[in-house]
Design an enzyme around this catalytic site. Structure first.
Site, PDB file in Angstrom:
ATOM      1  N   CYS A   1     -26.722  17.722  -4.546  1.00  0.00           N
ATOM      2  CA  CYS A   1     -26.306  18.422  -5.757  1.00  0.00           C
ATOM      3  C   CYS A   1     -26.897  19.820  -5.964  1.00  0.00           C
ATOM      4  O   CYS A   1     -26.160  20.716  -6.384  1.00  0.00           O
ATOM      5  CB  CYS A   1     -26.517  17.555  -6.989  1.00  0.00           C
ATOM      6  SG  CYS A   1     -27.844  16.382  -6.901  1.00  0.00           S
TER       7      CYS A   1
ATOM      8  N   ARG B   1     -33.861  10.540   3.510  1.00  0.00           N
ATOM      9  CA  ARG B   1     -34.798   9.943   2.563  1.00  0.00           C
ATOM     10  C   ARG B   1     -35.732   9.017   3.332  1.00  0.00           C
ATOM     11  O   ARG B   1     -35.276   8.172   4.109  1.00  0.00           O
ATOM     12  CB  ARG B   1     -34.066   9.156   1.474  1.00  0.00           C
ATOM     13  CG  ARG B   1     -33.159  10.012   0.609  1.00  0.00           C
ATOM     14  CD  ARG B   1     -32.445   9.179  -0.440  1.00  0.00           C
ATOM     15  NE  ARG B   1     -31.384   9.952  -1.098  1.00  0.00           N
ATOM     16  CZ  ARG B   1     -30.516   9.440  -1.951  1.00  0.00           C
ATOM     17  NH1 ARG B   1     -30.570   8.162  -2.270  1.00  0.00           N
ATOM     18  NH2 ARG B   1     -29.574  10.193  -2.498  1.00  0.00           N
TER      19      ARG B   1
ATOM     20  N   GLN C   1     -23.409  11.306   2.652  1.00  0.00           N
ATOM     21  CA  GLN C   1     -22.817  10.907   1.374  1.00  0.00           C
ATOM     22  C   GLN C   1     -21.491  11.631   1.162  1.00  0.00           C
ATOM     23  O   GLN C   1     -21.391  12.831   1.428  1.00  0.00           O
ATOM     24  CB  GLN C   1     -23.751  11.257   0.216  1.00  0.00           C
ATOM     25  CG  GLN C   1     -24.931  10.318   0.049  1.00  0.00           C
ATOM     26  CD  GLN C   1     -25.724  10.637  -1.204  1.00  0.00           C
ATOM     27  OE1 GLN C   1     -26.058  11.773  -1.457  1.00  0.00           O
ATOM     28  NE2 GLN C   1     -26.023   9.614  -1.993  1.00  0.00           N
TER      29      GLN C   1
ATOM     30  N   ASP D   1     -20.161  13.044  -1.305  1.00  0.00           N
ATOM     31  CA  ASP D   1     -20.478  13.564  -2.629  1.00  0.00           C
ATOM     32  C   ASP D   1     -19.373  14.467  -3.173  1.00  0.00           C
ATOM     33  O   ASP D   1     -18.636  15.094  -2.406  1.00  0.00           O
ATOM     34  CB  ASP D   1     -21.752  14.411  -2.575  1.00  0.00           C
ATOM     35  CG  ASP D   1     -22.988  13.607  -2.944  1.00  0.00           C
ATOM     36  OD1 ASP D   1     -22.826  12.557  -3.577  1.00  0.00           O
ATOM     37  OD2 ASP D   1     -24.093  14.023  -2.580  1.00  0.00           O
TER      38      ASP D   1
ATOM     39  N   HIS E   1     -18.958  17.139  -6.892  1.00  0.00           N
ATOM     40  CA  HIS E   1     -19.459  17.583  -8.185  1.00  0.00           C
ATOM     41  C   HIS E   1     -18.321  18.279  -8.922  1.00  0.00           C
ATOM     42  O   HIS E   1     -17.717  19.207  -8.393  1.00  0.00           O
ATOM     43  CB  HIS E   1     -20.664  18.505  -8.001  1.00  0.00           C
ATOM     44  CG  HIS E   1     -21.803  17.827  -7.315  1.00  0.00           C
ATOM     45  ND1 HIS E   1     -22.043  17.954  -5.966  1.00  0.00           N
ATOM     46  CD2 HIS E   1     -22.724  16.963  -7.779  1.00  0.00           C
ATOM     47  CE1 HIS E   1     -23.087  17.217  -5.636  1.00  0.00           C
ATOM     48  NE2 HIS E   1     -23.509  16.604  -6.717  1.00  0.00           N
TER      49      HIS E   1
ATOM     50  N   LYS F   1     -24.802   6.561 -15.610  1.00  0.00           N
ATOM     51  CA  LYS F   1     -23.819   6.454 -14.537  1.00  0.00           C
ATOM     52  C   LYS F   1     -22.973   5.193 -14.657  1.00  0.00           C
ATOM     53  O   LYS F   1     -23.369   4.206 -15.282  1.00  0.00           O
ATOM     54  CB  LYS F   1     -24.513   6.476 -13.179  1.00  0.00           C
ATOM     55  CG  LYS F   1     -25.532   5.358 -12.980  1.00  0.00           C
ATOM     56  CD  LYS F   1     -26.163   5.423 -11.593  1.00  0.00           C
ATOM     57  CE  LYS F   1     -27.155   4.281 -11.390  1.00  0.00           C
ATOM     58  NZ  LYS F   1     -27.618   4.189  -9.996  1.00  0.00           N
TER      59      LYS F   1
ATOM     60  N   HIS G   1     -21.389  14.115 -11.292  1.00  0.00           N
ATOM     61  CA  HIS G   1     -21.679  13.754  -9.908  1.00  0.00           C
ATOM     62  C   HIS G   1     -20.853  12.501  -9.594  1.00  0.00           C
ATOM     63  O   HIS G   1     -20.771  11.603 -10.427  1.00  0.00           O
ATOM     64  CB  HIS G   1     -23.155  13.367  -9.721  1.00  0.00           C
ATOM     65  CG  HIS G   1     -24.150  14.365 -10.190  1.00  0.00           C
ATOM     66  ND1 HIS G   1     -24.951  15.081  -9.337  1.00  0.00           N
ATOM     67  CD2 HIS G   1     -24.513  14.752 -11.443  1.00  0.00           C
ATOM     68  CE1 HIS G   1     -25.766  15.852 -10.036  1.00  0.00           C
ATOM     69  NE2 HIS G   1     -25.514  15.676 -11.316  1.00  0.00           N
TER      70      HIS G   1
END
Length: 639
Positions: free
Chosen positions: A330, A359, A377, A379, A381, A461, A507
């Site tokens: 992000c 991670r 991911q 992802d 946004h 979320k 997100h």
């Protein structure tokens, strides 16, 4: 007195009634299934006395909190059984976990599989006695005296960490330090199975003593345990780590622990999913971006990730400045937004990124593709105006459900997760974001489960949990509403009135981790992937070398048509080739011999279904194209 039930309705009870009395007043069936209760938001035993105007929920094994209490009580029974059989064993901790429970023991002699059989027998004896779980609140000095006399060094250490008055629970003569609550008595645990033994350092610290951890699972009915064990056996057959090796999709190596190595076939599967997702994102109005893997410390501090994720991030020095390998995508997306002036006319602005993140995970936590240190991911946004929130989240929900259906997941549940203990932003902003998500779900009449305290550190979320063929639940998609990060990174747009304002940021991920989703797919289908996902969709099997030339012609035309096909050119018997293709879970086999060559045909075999007969190659090729385009698996030669 009157108590208030979860639906807001009052229930009249006699003064001094317990939660079990309330359950009986609601229905005898509920009273029989009840394991604990929740009074004014606090978990308690069924024996708890109620007061006027208390809000009361009766918990059964079907409730997550009820299940957790049931399994924690089971861990106490396990510990009692172990100490009755092995009096020298010292007890540490015994929590409930996602699927069952465990208890950690300190013994000089390792437990054996034969020991587990004896422990299970002793557990059944304790269950049959129906020993009540009795709570006792004690002073710290008294608790220390009790556990010091028993030489329970781990309980003494835990006592030093307790703030306030400790509590203990006993069943019969056996006692443990515990805050509870528990089921009424040991007889509630009708069926229990010990599932494994592992080593575990005390408090997860490698400098501490290695303890022995016994895992178990329990249920209120034997039939439920039988069903679970059947599913567990099938899950072992479907283990994606085993399938990944057998199907030559991926591997793991000590030279890069926690980092998957993708083989050629695995990359075909990976890219097929990626290409499909990319096409669907473009159709849905997203613009693809790509941000750097390494960004400096200042950005991560500003975004809030430094305080939240520092222990799980990897670092390097560039020009004597600390940089971090990104754990999330992000902040990079926000920098792209910020790089040019933005107007309200551009909203909603949708950026998607198939971003590689890292991670750190402890070695003990690594688990195939399900728990890795590097993953991609899907992802996105979405930057929008406040009055666009509901419409955009509704679109994302529809997008997620469409994607899941395409991959064969029709059964899923939705959770709304709210503010965690550690968060950024003000409570006012959090309340605003939580109310917005609730409104969308309720306006769309979407059933959801509230998951208090499990939101992301920057916003609440909506999580999507898909159920696989074995009815296991997997959290994949997520939608997170964020008013905080746009403020922290100072992104803005020019509003209709000419003023500079902060956009709302959504997100979202559909599949979540690509690696983890592939693991879920493999276990869902047992490795026999749908035709459109299979790395090798078709294998051509010539009966002998005499028909190799025709096989190559068929192969070439399939490749030109976009069908992923291979030829088995080995000088082996056709039965052997068929068995190998079946083992490799190849969706279709095309067998060619003299008759097929002369007629321009191929004999078709389908994985696990067998012979589909001889058909013209052109007809078969058309069927392949039809199935691939429609995401279907079964050929139809009847028009």
């Amino acid at each position: 007195m009157n108590i208030i039930l979860p639906d807001g309705k009052p229930l009249s009870l006699a003064d001094g009634s317990s939660a079990l009395d309330a359950a009986k007043a609601i229905s005898p069936k509920l009273a029989k299934a009840a394991v604990a209760c929740k009074v004014n938001g606090e978990l308690r035993e069924l024996s708890s006395k109620l007061n006027d105007n208390d809000t009361v929920a009766i918990l059964t094994f079907e409730d997550n909190e009820g299940k957790s209490i049931f399994w924690h009580s089971s861990s106490h029974i396990l510990a009692q059984a172990v100490q009755e059989l092995f009096p020298e064993a010292k007890i540490a901790i015994g929590p409930s976990i996602e699927n069952g429970f465990y208890y950690d023991f300190d013994t000089d002699k390792p437990f054996t599989p034969e020991d587990l059989i004896a422990i299970e027998k002793k557990i059944r004896e304790i269950v049959e006695k129906k020993l009540p779980f009795i709570r006792k609140d004690v002073g710290a000095d008294e608790a220390k005296r009790i556990f010091d006399a028993k030489k329970e060094i781990y309980k003494l250490e835990l006592l030093n960490d307790i703030v306030g008055q400790p509590s203990m629970y006993s069943q019969g003569e056996w006692v443990d330090l515990c805050r509870g609550p528990h089921v009424p008595d040991t007889g509630y645990i009708k069926a229990i199975k010990l599932t494994g033994i592992a080593g575990a350092y005390w408090r997860g610290n490698v400098e501490n003593r290695m303890l022995q951890r016994i895992y178990g699972i329990s249920f209120p009915k034997q039939a439920m345990l039988d069903e679970y064990l059947t599913i567990l056996e099938e899950a072992q057959k479907r283990d994606h780590r085993k399938l990944g090796k057998e199907l030559e999709l991926f591997s793991f190596h000590q030279e890069g622990a926690g980092f998957p190595f993708w083989h050629p076939r695995g990359m075909v599967l990976y890219n097929t999913i990626l290409d499909f997702s990319r096409r669907e994102h473009i159709k849905a109005g997203y613009q693809e971006i790509k941000t750097p893997i390494i960004l400096n410390e200042e950005l991560w501090r500003k975004s809030g990730h430094w305080d939240k994720y520092k222990e799980n991030m990897y670092f390097t020095q560039i020009d004597e400045v600390t940089h971090a390998v990104k754990p999330m995508n992000c902040p990079g997306g926000l920098l792209i937004f910020k790089s040019v002036p933005r107007s309200y006319k551009q909203f909603p602005l949708k950026f998607c990124e198939f971003g590689l993140v890292h991670r750190h995970e402890k070695s003990s936590a690594l688990h195939g593709l399900f728990r890795v240190r590097q993953f991609t991911q899907d992802d996105a946004h979405i930057f929008c105006l406040p009055d666009q929130i509901e419409d955009e989240i509704t679109k994302v929900i529809a997008f997620i459900t469409y994607i899941y259906k395409t991959f064969g997941f029709d059964d899923y549940k939705i959770e709304l997760s709210t503010r965690p203990d550690k968060y950024i932003g003000s409570v006012e902003i959090w309340d605003k974001a939580e109310d917005a998500l609730k409104k969308v779900l309720e306006d769309q009449k979407i059933k959801y489960q509230l998951n208090p305290g499990d939101g992301a550190f920057y916003g609440p979320k909506i999580d999507f949990h898909v159920k696989d063929v074995l009815k296991r639940s997997w959290q994949c998609g997520t939608i997170q509403l964020d008013f905080s990060m746009p403020e922290r990174l100072e992104i803005e747009y020019t509003a209709a009135d000419g003023e500079k304002k902060r956009p709302v940021m959504i997100h979202r991920a559909l599949l979540g981790s690509m690696e983890r989703f592939i693991g879920i797919l493999l276990e869902h289908y047992g490795g026999a992937l749908p035709l459109w996902l299979s790395p090798e969709q078709c294998r051509i099997l010539p009966i002998s070398d005499n028909y190799l030339e025709y096989a190559k012609k068929v192969h070439c035309e399939l490749l030109e048509a976009g069908i992923r096909a291979e030829i088995d050119e080995r000088n082996e018997k056709i039965g052997f080739k068929i068995r190998e293709a079946e083992t490799g879970k190849i969706p279709f086999m095309l067998i060619v011999g003299e008759k097929e060559r002369e007629a321009g045909n191929v004999s078709v075999r389908q994985h696990s279904k067998g012979d589909l007969g001889s058909h013209s190659f052109e007809e078969v090729k058309k069927e392949f194209l039809r199935l691939s385009a429609a995401g279907m698996n079964d050929m139809n030669f009847n028009g």
